[in-house]
Write a protein that holds these residues in place. Structure first.
Motif, short mmCIF file in Angstrom:
data_model
loop_
_atom_site.label_atom_id
_atom_site.label_comp_id
_atom_site.label_asym_id
_atom_site.label_seq_id
_atom_site.Cartn_x
_atom_site.Cartn_y
_atom_site.Cartn_z
N GLY A 114 -2.26 -6.59 6.44
CA GLY A 114 -0.88 -6.41 5.99
C GLY A 114 -0.63 -5.23 5.09
N CYS A 115 -1.37 -4.13 5.27
CA CYS A 115 -1.14 -2.97 4.41
C CYS A 115 0.15 -2.25 4.78
CB CYS A 115 -2.32 -2.01 4.45
SG CYS A 115 -2.61 -1.20 6.04
N GLY A 116 0.54 -2.35 6.06
CA GLY A 116 1.80 -1.76 6.48
C GLY A 116 1.73 -0.31 6.89
N THR A 117 0.53 0.26 6.89
CA THR A 117 0.39 1.67 7.25
C THR A 117 0.86 1.93 8.68
OG1 THR A 117 -1.39 1.98 5.69
CG2 THR A 117 -1.28 3.56 7.47
N CYS A 118 0.62 0.98 9.57
CA CYS A 118 1.04 1.15 10.96
C CYS A 118 2.57 1.19 11.05
CB CYS A 118 0.48 0.02 11.82
SG CYS A 118 0.90 -1.63 11.22
N GLY A 119 3.20 0.35 10.22
CA GLY A 119 4.66 0.28 10.22
C GLY A 119 5.28 1.61 9.85
N SER A 120 4.65 2.31 8.89
CA SER A 120 5.21 3.60 8.48
C SER A 120 4.94 4.68 9.50
CB SER A 120 4.62 4.07 7.15
OG SER A 120 4.20 3.00 6.39
N ALA A 121 3.91 4.48 10.32
CA ALA A 121 3.55 5.53 11.29
C ALA A 121 4.26 5.35 12.62
CB ALA A 121 2.03 5.53 11.49
N CYS A 122 4.71 4.16 12.92
CA CYS A 122 5.30 3.86 14.22
C CYS A 122 6.58 4.68 14.44
CB CYS A 122 5.62 2.37 14.33
SG CYS A 122 6.40 1.93 15.89
N PRO A 123 6.61 5.53 15.48
CA PRO A 123 7.77 6.39 15.67
C PRO A 123 9.01 5.65 16.19
CG PRO A 123 6.17 6.75 17.42
CD PRO A 123 5.54 5.79 16.45
N THR A 124 8.81 4.48 16.80
CA THR A 124 9.97 3.79 17.37
C THR A 124 10.44 2.61 16.53
OG1 THR A 124 8.64 2.25 18.65
CG2 THR A 124 9.16 4.35 19.71
N GLY A 125 9.69 2.28 15.50
CA GLY A 125 10.04 1.11 14.69
C GLY A 125 9.68 -0.19 15.37
N ALA A 126 8.72 -0.13 16.30
CA ALA A 126 8.34 -1.35 17.02
C ALA A 126 7.46 -2.26 16.18
CB ALA A 126 7.60 -0.97 18.31
N ILE A 127 6.71 -1.67 15.25
CA ILE A 127 5.85 -2.50 14.40
C ILE A 127 6.59 -2.87 13.13
CG2 ILE A 127 3.77 -2.51 12.96
CD1 ILE A 127 2.21 -1.43 15.04
N ARG A 128 6.61 -4.14 12.86
CA ARG A 128 7.20 -4.61 11.62
C ARG A 128 6.11 -5.14 10.72
NH1 ARG A 128 10.79 -8.91 11.26
NH2 ARG A 128 9.45 -9.89 12.79
N SER A 129 6.17 -4.78 9.41
CA SER A 129 5.27 -5.39 8.44
C SER A 129 6.00 -6.62 7.93
CB SER A 129 5.03 -4.46 7.26
OG SER A 129 4.49 -3.27 7.68
N ARG A 130 5.49 -7.77 8.30
CA ARG A 130 6.17 -9.00 7.86
C ARG A 130 6.27 -9.05 6.34
NH1 ARG A 130 2.89 -12.15 11.82
NH2 ARG A 130 4.25 -12.66 13.57
N CYS B 204 0.86 -1.18 0.00
CA CYS B 204 0.00 0.00 0.00
C CYS B 204 0.90 1.23 0.00
CB CYS B 204 -0.86 0.00 1.26
SG CYS B 204 -1.95 1.43 1.42
N SER B 205 0.45 2.31 -0.65
CA SER B 205 1.26 3.53 -0.62
C SER B 205 1.40 4.03 0.82
CB SER B 205 0.66 4.60 -1.53
OG SER B 205 -0.69 4.86 -1.18
N GLY B 206 0.48 3.62 1.68
CA GLY B 206 0.56 3.96 3.10
C GLY B 206 1.77 3.34 3.78
N ARG B 207 2.37 2.34 3.15
CA ARG B 207 3.55 1.69 3.72
C ARG B 207 4.82 2.50 3.46
NH1 ARG B 207 6.79 0.47 6.55
NH2 ARG B 207 8.10 -1.37 6.72
N VAL B 208 4.76 3.47 2.55
CA VAL B 208 5.97 4.20 2.17
C VAL B 208 6.39 5.13 3.31
CG1 VAL B 208 7.06 5.72 0.50
CG2 VAL B 208 5.38 4.03 -0.25
N GLU B 209 7.39 4.71 4.01
CA GLU B 209 7.89 5.49 5.14
C GLU B 209 8.75 6.62 4.65
OE1 GLU B 209 8.74 1.93 8.18
OE2 GLU B 209 9.86 3.76 8.55
N PRO B 210 8.76 7.73 5.35
CA PRO B 210 9.66 8.82 4.99
C PRO B 210 11.11 8.34 4.84
CG PRO B 210 8.12 9.57 6.64
CD PRO B 210 7.87 8.10 6.45
N THR B 211 11.50 7.41 5.70
CA THR B 211 12.89 6.93 5.62
C THR B 211 13.19 6.26 4.27
OG1 THR B 211 12.10 5.04 6.86
CG2 THR B 211 13.52 6.56 8.04
N PHE B 212 12.17 5.63 3.67
CA PHE B 212 12.39 4.98 2.38
C PHE B 212 12.77 6.03 1.34
CE2 PHE B 212 9.04 1.39 3.21
CZ PHE B 212 9.79 0.97 4.29
#
Lengths: 141, 576
Positions: free
Chosen positions: B539-555, A41-49
């Motif tokens: 598994g969209c991974g949106t939480c992974g990108s929002a997590c400030p500490t990197g505690a959530i991993r998108s498998r 998902c585009s929501g997965r694109v982290e700023p760090t990426f």
């Protein structure tokens, strides 16, 4: 020799990656400067990426997601949109032209639009010239 | 830590890739990358010998990671994961680089395409280093099925499943079942009765012990995943019914194109300009007359209204030509002396018995006139009082090249099929994607035409693209068979690429909870950490990108994997 930029693209699996596949299946031709990374998902694109891509020498970063309202995960693309504006401001403050980062919506049926988008972005980055981030970081360290 | 041993396989795809990418050079360049034990190119990696090559290498060289650079992972990722499994490796220790759809098919310079292929494969190699074994999860299948839409497709699927003794919930928006077919009089190509076809099916569905019909009903949201969905059915008077089911068939059908969008047809302004469905109403009531109650003497049928035209729909609606031919026959038997005009652009009378219908119709004293539907549709105007007819059609006849005027008492517009007006809401509710024209997208246009990218959700009939009855019924029964197979097996394997929280790093800020679209994360107040419900997580991974500490991993889409992929891609970048 003409400057050939490298553009790293993050495409969401459901709409944009499929749209890029369709451009291929339809044998549409576009600039070869793009390097695609698939995310769910585009929501997965982290700023760090995005920052990592510039740090590694990308001259532009493209993010593509489903059209507003069509996100496979309901609203991941909106999350991406918010981050995008913040990130554009951020890279501008770093002294980069914010056009080096571009977000667009490509649906699964928009192969043609994807091909046109890549050509357009490649042209824009060519006009902006090479991105100096990697060089600057290496000089500093 | 175990030693990383990667096998890299570059596919020629016959000439599809090899023509534009120097596959040998790509394989050679990959051998230089640390961790790559073997790198080979082969004609067809997806073929049995191709897969066998991987399996043998895994065993012989003790490989623990595999990269295949070939077509899109959307086509063959599962094929190769299976090969890894057969060799005793975890299927997730695999990564695919797309050098066909994203490279050889879209570029014209062999050097550039080869350079790009190297970058994409290097990215995949770097990514696969960080792949982890993931366990497959098997879920049980609830044997009930939800079918949205009670037209011919929905009813056919419902009966197929119910006759096998499994529960069906059939949800119809209208007050009765039957959909578009119930509004038709006769059917092409044999002019048999639509009512005789559909009414017994409606009765059987309504009275079937294994089918629960909900009329005047709608579904607003579907929760869950393949095998274990749940939803509420909303009916009038705030009546809500909760249902649980393992699979969903979407059969929401079509909507006719509104011809008032085309000004010069004067639809709605001239009372004797009607649509094909309005003609069906007249035929069904046995009252084929003009608005003044008199018999029409000149009848014109205009094809391709809203179809095959950039301003409306580029696609062909597939049924209108045959339907118009059917009308000519019906009108001819009602009015032996009437003048009938088929104003067409191309007659597309494909399908069993349909070309024969065309040949037969052409012998019924019907005049075929060709117009250019990519240009302008015929202009319909009121006739002058001196004329014996009430309308005139003007257009350029393509075969003669002449501007013609055709008199008409009744004009029938063969309108396009569009996706149902609720298509978008339904798409959101069940999680299917739409093409630009609002029809649903199937998983694979040729090899998986009724499944969608969402497990357990199928699309059948005209909601997927314009279809006639045989095609709709075939799709409906195909979906039913797919579902019966899953029900029969009892369980299905699902993706395990969900998010997971590292409780040691989680600071309890709950940002992830606010961004999760599936309310799949809850807060454990005692431990002060977020917890992911792996059943609800998609598994969209949106939480992974929002997590400030990197505690959530998108498998399978971890930061480490993607950041490494970026490094790999850029290690082969074009020289400035």
């Amino acid at each position: 020799m003409e400057f050939e930029p490298t553009i790293v693209a993050f495409l969401c699996n459901w709409c944009s990656y499929t749209g890029a596949d369709l451009a291929g299946t339809s044998r549409m031709k576009y600039a070869s400067n793009i390097r695609v990374i698939r995310v769910m998902c585009s929501g997965r694109v982290e700023p760090t990426f995005v920052l990592k891509a510039f740090r590694e020498g990308a001259d532009g970063v493209l993010i593509c997601g489903c059209h507003p309202g069509d996100c496979h995960y309901h609203e991941g693309n909106y999350k991406c949109l918010r981050r995008y504006h913040l990130l554009q401001n951020y890279i501008e403050q770093m002294g980069m032209d914010k056009r080096r980062l571009h977000l667009d919506w490509i649906s699964a049926s928009e192969g043609k639009q994807f091909a046109e988008l890549v050509d357009k972005m490649t042209q824009t980055i060519k006009e902006l010239g090479p991105c100096q981030v990697k060089h600057s970081v290496e000089t500093l360290t | 830590m175990e030693e990383i041993r990667i096998g890299v396989y570059v596919c020629w795809c016959g000439t599809n890739i090899a023509k534009m990418v120097d596959v040998e050079a790509v394989a050679k360049a990959m051998r230089e990358i640390p961790g790559v034990i073997v790198a080979k190119d082969y004609k067809y990696m997806c073929s049995d010998p191709g897969q066998e090559l991987i399996i043998q290498d895994i065993k012989e060289h003790n490989l623990n990671r595999v990269v295949v650079s070939a077509c899109s992972p959307r086509i063959h990722e599962l094929t190769f994961r299976k090969a890894l499994e057969n060799a005793g490796l975890n299927p997730y220790m695999f990564e695919m680089a797309n050098i066909r759809e994203h490279d050889s098919w879209v570029h014209t310079d062999r050097a550039e395409a080869t350079q790009k292929a190297k970058a994409l494969v290097a990215g995949a190699i770097n990514r696969v280093r960080w792949h982890e074994s993931l366990d497959k999860r098997s879920v049980e299948i609830n044997p009930a099925t939800l079918i949205i839409g009670g037209g011919i497709a929905g009813i056919s699927a419902a009966l197929e499943i119910a006759d096998a003794g499994k529960q069906v919930y059939l949800v119809e928006k209208q007050s009765q079942l039957g959909g578009t077919v119930a509004k038709l009089d006769l059917l092409f190509p044999h002019l048999d009765s639509a009512q005789q076809l559909i009414q017994p099916k409606i009765n059987r569905a309504m009275n079937h012990l294994s089918i629960q019909c909900f009329l005047n009903a709608e579904i607003r949201e579907v929760f869950g995943y393949i095998g274990n969905f749940e939803a509420k059915v909303y009916q009038k008077d705030d009546l809500e019914t909760e249902i649980q089911f393992g699979n969903v068939i979407v059969a929401t059908g079509l909507k006719p194109f509104d011809p008032s969008k085309i000004d010069q047809l004067n639809y709605k302004r001239l009372p004797n300009v009607i649509t094909s469905l309005e003609l069906e109403e007249k035929l069904l009531s046995g009252n084929l007359v003009m608005d003044n109650g008199k018999d029409p003497k000149h009848i014109a049928l205009i094809h391709c209204i809203g179809s095959r035209n950039k301003n409306h729909h580029e696609y062909c609606s597939r049924t209108c030509c045959n339907t118009a031919l059917k009308y000519s026959n019906q009108i001819r038997s009602a009015f032996p002396d009437a003048a009938i005009y088929e104003i067409y652009s191309d007659i597309r009378s494909f399908g069993k018995g349909c070309e024969e219908l065309y040949t037969h119709t052409a012998r019924q004293d019907v005049m075929f006139l060709m117009y250019d539907q990519k240009g302008e549709v015929p202009k319909i105007t009121e006739a002058r009082h001196s004329e014996k007819v009430n309308m005139m059609l003007e257009f350029r006849e393509q075969l003669s090249g002449e501007h013609v005027e055709v008199p008409a008492d009744l004009v029938v517009l063969m309108v396009a099929m569009e996706a149902h007006e609720n298509a978008k809401e339904i798409a959101h509710a069940v999680g299917v994607s739409m093409c630009g024209n609002s029809f649903y997208i199937e998983k694979h246009p040729k090899l998986d035409p009724v499944a969608t990218t969402t497990g357990g959700v199928y699309v059948v009939g005209s909601c997927q693209s314009p279809k006639d009855i045989p095609d709709s019924v075939s799709q409906a029964r195909a979906a039913a068979a797919r579902i019966m197979a899953d029900i029969n097996f009892g369980s299905v394997e699902v993706e395990v690429t969900t998010a997971v929280v590292n409780e040691d790093i989680c600071c309890g800020c709950q940002t992830c909870i606010s961004v999760c679209p599936y309310t799949a994360i809850h807060f454990d107040a005692e431990k002060n950490v977020s917890v992911v419900n792996e059943i609800l997580c998609k598994g969209c991974g949106t939480c992974g990108s929002a997590c400030p500490t990197g505690a959530i991993r998108s498998r399978h889409f971890t930061d480490k994997q993607i950041l490494s992929q970026i490094e790999g891609l850029m290690s082969m970048q074009l020289q400035h």
